[in-house]
Structures are given as structure tokens and as C-alpha cells.
Design an enzyme around this catalytic site. Structure first.
Site, PDB file in Angstrom:
ATOM      1  N   MET A 175       0.803  -1.220   0.000  1.00 59.14           N
ATOM      2  CA  MET A 175       0.000   0.000   0.000  1.00 59.14           C
ATOM      3  C   MET A 175       0.836   1.270   0.000  1.00 59.14           C
ATOM      4  O   MET A 175       0.328   2.348  -0.302  1.00 59.14           O
ATOM      5  CB  MET A 175      -0.929   0.020   1.224  1.00 59.14           C
ATOM      6  CG  MET A 175      -1.936  -1.119   1.253  1.00 59.14           C
ATOM      7  SD  MET A 175      -3.145  -1.005  -0.069  1.00 59.14           S
ATOM      8  CE  MET A 175      -4.148   0.350   0.516  1.00 59.14           C
ATOM      9  N   GLY A 176       2.103   1.183   0.356  1.00 60.33           N
ATOM     10  CA  GLY A 176       2.927   2.389   0.386  1.00 60.33           C
ATOM     11  C   GLY A 176       4.149   2.239   1.263  1.00 60.33           C
ATOM     12  O   GLY A 176       4.685   1.142   1.402  1.00 60.33           O
ATOM     13  N   ASP A 294      -7.497  -8.040   6.216  1.00 59.37           N
ATOM     14  CA  ASP A 294      -6.105  -8.359   5.863  1.00 59.37           C
ATOM     15  C   ASP A 294      -5.325  -8.732   7.124  1.00 59.37           C
ATOM     16  O   ASP A 294      -4.217  -8.252   7.348  1.00 59.37           O
ATOM     17  CB  ASP A 294      -5.447  -7.180   5.148  1.00 59.37           C
ATOM     18  CG  ASP A 294      -4.156  -7.592   4.424  1.00 59.37           C
ATOM     19  OD1 ASP A 294      -4.015  -8.790   4.106  1.00 59.37           O
ATOM     20  OD2 ASP A 294      -3.301  -6.723   4.195  1.00 59.37           O
TER      21      ASP A 294
END
Length: 464
Positions: A175-176, A294
Site C-alpha cells: 500500500m505504500g 487483511d
């Protein structure tokens, strides 16, 4: 004392001063806790003093000759005045003062030598011819330093998010990026996660805006969670460049993925201790209608928290689904047709897209984590992610006890397998129910506070 002896004394004295100043400044920069701004100012003083020392030994050679060739090019002092501000930039005003002081050290040095009868003053014409290249170098130094300094300021501003300053990169994920940061006023350390635009799964501006608004809502929901086993969210926002970020507490510990990778499978008592704490976090989130989606070893952090050892924190509610939102398309932060979650820990109902996803999906993933902790192996493996997801949807897992050489209590073995049932109705129906069943096993007592403290003490000893 002869003139030659006096010159030698000045030369060696200047050399000693230059080395001493250099070592002192290096020591201050390397080991002192002096403020960076003050250190930069001391660097300007260093620039001038080094120039003066060098001028005392070399000025008369250049300034007292009428050889036209000696007028060509810049003196070493002019070069020093130009290069130093480029390497160590400062504000325009301070650089101007230091640069002009530096280039004037040559005429000052020749005047001091003349007063000491070690030299004579140059003619006025020679003085002007020798000085003007130095002044040109000082002017250029100011302009070049200003450019470099402004670029540095822009980099610093780029690493400024709200009230937090990014310091060092802690890691990268799907995600980053996660950065270590410090609050400007409170000096409080924190972890800042930057959500990359490509992680949103679309380049369409309208979709990106909608996804960012979704992140904002979920950040607000996560910030409202109060379980001590949920990562605390301090702040969130959108940078000037459009990057979404949120600021979390900075933890001292290790995620469960790294725990098993580095230390192997874990004793059953410790596994139950970890899972029960994770249930505390998930129970509150589920009560608020939030499904993590998740849950995986990398998102469960084991840490020292105040005086507590083996304190569990659930991280990254970044792709959480909120059951209260009616628009399922809006609730998905990835592109249409893409999967959220991690294949190795994905429950069957998410793989098949069958029915409503609720908190029991997180319990399946949590059981996969328990499996990983007990055995050091994933429930299913495959040649590619799709094969792994297909196995979660259709294959029956082998029991943890059959895939490890350490004894696994039968009741714990059975509870893990029940959580891994393909039918959510046959799993524990809530995180609270699972927590109660874990406590009822009576296994957690096998992992005492003394065991935890000894483990962390040994880890610290190995790290140092």
C-alpha cells in the site's frame, strides 16, 4: 630570530590551528548533541578561521609580486570561499557575511604580517588587482549557496506532513511506505504511513478522490477504536501532492512474520497469548461494524509496551470494510475485479465472493496466523497466488500438530481447525467467543511474564 625562522613558525603554527579546528568541528558534528542550526553557524566561523590561517602562510607570496601571471585565476582563498557554501549551505545573509569575511582574510593577513615586520604592504594597484577576483568569488558563493539552500529547504518541506517531519524510511509494502517521524512541537516519535496513488488501483481522478475520501472515513473510524491492542492513530491527512497519510504510534518490537522467520515456531502458550490479545482488538472493531480483511502475520506486532512484554498490537486497518456502508463498490478500495487481502491468509468466502463478509472472515485469517506460529508453515502453499486462494476455498487443511515437531495440545489443535472451517457458521461466531475458548484451554499460563521478559532480554543481547 631570523625572518626565515619567523615565517616557519607562522607556517607550522597555522597548520596546527587548521588541524585543531577541523578536529574540533568534526567532533562536534559526530558526537555532540549541539543543535544543527548552531553547528551550521560554527561551520561558518570555521570557514573564516581556516581562510585566515591559510592566508597568514600564503598571502605574501601572491600579494607582493608584480608578476602579471600571478594575477591570473583565483587564489586558493577564493576557491575555498566558493566551494565551502556549496558543500555546507546556509541562509543567504549568513553566507554573505562569511563569504566576504573569508575573501578579506588575505588583505587582513598581509596587513598583520606587515605590522609584525614579516612582510611589507603591496602597492595600491597590486592590492586592487589581487582583491577583485576574491570579491567576485564571494558574490558567486552567495548566489550558488542560495540555490543549494533553497533546494534543501524544498526537500525538507517535502518531508513535512502536517505537524510531523519524516526522518527515516522504516519499510515498504503493497500500500505504500512507512516512515519514522517526529512531531515538531511535542518531539514525539511516530510512524507515518504514506498511501501510494497506484495502490488505489485506478488513475481516474474521480475514483482516486472517492478512494481518498474512503480512506479518510476509515481513518476516522480506526481513530475511534480504544482497544489497547489496536494500533493508536494520532493523525491523518492528504499532502499537498495528494498522497494520503496517517500517523500512528511508533512501536518497539517485531511483527509475527519476522518473529517466525527469525526465531522459528513458537510454544503453544505464547501462541494462545498472542491470539487472545488480537481477539480483543478485533472484537471492538467488529462491534463497530469494521472488518479488517487483511489479518496476517505482518499486521500483528509483538512489542514491549511500557512495562509489559509480549504486548500484541493489530496494525493496518487501511483496507478495512465497514458493514454499515451500503455501496459495496465504494467500500472496495482496490480496483474492480481485484482482490483485497493476502492470499496465504484469505478466508474462503473472500476468495469465492460468496455472501456477506463479516467478522468470522477475520477469525479464519487469525487461525492461519496461529497455524503459522505453531508450525512455521502456511496453511496452504502453491505455485502462484491463485493456486493458494483456490486451496483455501476447496482443500481441507492438515492439522497443525501434523506439520510440526513440537507437541501441540489436542484442544488447541482442534480449535485452530474449527476456525479454518470453510463454513463460517461452524467457526466461533465472534472474536469474543474465540477469546473465551482460548482462555478455557488453560494453555496460556505456560507462557509466563518471566518467560516473556527473558525472551526480550535475550533478543536485546543478540541485537547489540
Amino acid at each position: 630570530m631570523t625572518g626565515f625562522a619567523q615565517e616557519e613558525e607562522v607556517r607550522y603554527g597555522s597548520l596546527a590551528v587548521e588541524w585543531t579546528l577541523s578536529l574540533v568541528l568534526f567532533g562536534l558534528a559526530r558526537w555532540s548533541s549541539i543543535r544543527p542550526a548552531l553547528l551550521l553557524d560554527l561551520g561558518l566561523v570555521y570557514e573564516v578561521l581556516i581562510a585566515l590561517s591559510f592566508s597568514l602562510t600564503g598571502a605574501q607570496i601572491r600579494w607582493l609580486t608584480d608578476d602579471p601571471a600571478s594575477f591570473m585565476g583565483w587564489s586558493p582563498i577564493a576557491v575555498w570561499a566558493l566551494i565551502y557554501p556549496i558543500i555546507v549551505p546556509n541562509s543567504t545573509r549568513k553566507t554573505a557575511i562569511a563569504s566576504f569575511a573569508t575573501v578579506l582574510t588575505e588583505p587582513v593577513a598581509i596587513s598583520l604580517l606587515a605590522l609584525s615586520d614579516l612582510s611589507v604592504l603591496p602597492t595600491a594597484a597590486a592590492f586592487i588587482r589581487k582583491l577583485w577576483p576574491n570579491l567576485v568569488a564571494a558574490v558567486l558563493a552567495v548566489f550558488v549557496s542560495r540555490i543549494v539552500y533553497q533546494l534543501g529547504e524544498q526537500v525538507s518541506e517535502a518531508r513535512q506532513l502536517g505537524s510531523y517531519h519524516l526522518e527515516s524510511l522504516l519499510g515498504k509494502g503493497g500500500m505504500g511506505e512507512v516512515w519514522r517521524a517526529t512531531h515538531r512541537m511535542l518531539a514525539r516519535p511516530a510512524a507515518v504511513k504514506l498511501i501510494r496513488s497506484e495502490a488505489l488501483g485506478t488513475d481516474d481522478p474521480e475514483s482516486v478522490t472517492r478512494a481518498l475520501k474512503r480512506f479518510e472515513r476509515e481513518a476516522q473510524s480506526t481513530a475511534a477504536l480504544r482497544s489497547p491492542h489496536t494500533i493508536e492513530l494520532y493523525d491523518f491527512g492528504i499532502s499537498q501532492g495528494g498522497t494520503f497519510y496517517y500517523v500512528m504510534e511508533l512501536l518497539d518490537g517485531i511483527d509475527l512474520q519476522s518473529l517466525v522467520d527469525q526465531h522459528g515456531h513458537q510454544p503453544p502458550g505464547r501462541v494462545v497469548h498472542i491470539l487472545r490479545q488480537a481477539c480483543h482488538s478485533l472484537a471492538e472493531a467488529h462491534d463497530a461494524g469494521m472488518i479488517h480483511r487483511d489479518v496476517k502475520p505482518a499486521n500483528i506486532f509483538l512489542c514491549r509496551y511500557g512495562a509489559d512484554y509480549d504486548f500484541t498490537k493489530v496494525l493496518d486497518f487501511g483496507i478495512v470494510k465497514h458493514r454499515s456502508f451500503g455501496d459495496e463498490r465504494e467500500a472496495q478500495l482496490t480496483a474492480v475485479g481485484a482482490f483485497t487481502g493476502t492470499p496465504a491468509y484469505m478466508p474462503p468466502e473472500m476468495v469465492l465472493g460468496a455472501g456477506e463478509i463479516d467478522g468470522r472472515a477475520d477469525l479464519y485469517s487469525l487461525a492461519c496466523i496461529g497455524y503459522w506460529l505453531l508450525t512455521g508453515q502456511m496453511v496452504f502453499t502453491g505455485l502462484n497466488p491463485m493456486a493458494v486462494m483456490a486451496a483455501h476455498a476447496h482443500q481441507t487443511a492438515a492439522s497443525p500438530s501434523s506439520r510440526t515437531d513440537q507437541p501441540v495440545p489436542a484442544d488447541l489443535d482442534a480449535l485452530i481447525m474449527r476456525c479454518l472451517d470453510k463454513d463460517p457458521a461452524r467457526r466461533p461466531q465472534s472474536a469474543r467467543e474465540l477469546s473465551r475458548e482460548l482462555v478455557a484451554l488453560g494453555i496460556e499460563e505456560q507462557w509466563t511474564e518471566e518467560h516473556a521478559r527473558a525472551w526480550w532480554t535475550e533478543r536485546d543481547a543478540i541485537s547489540t
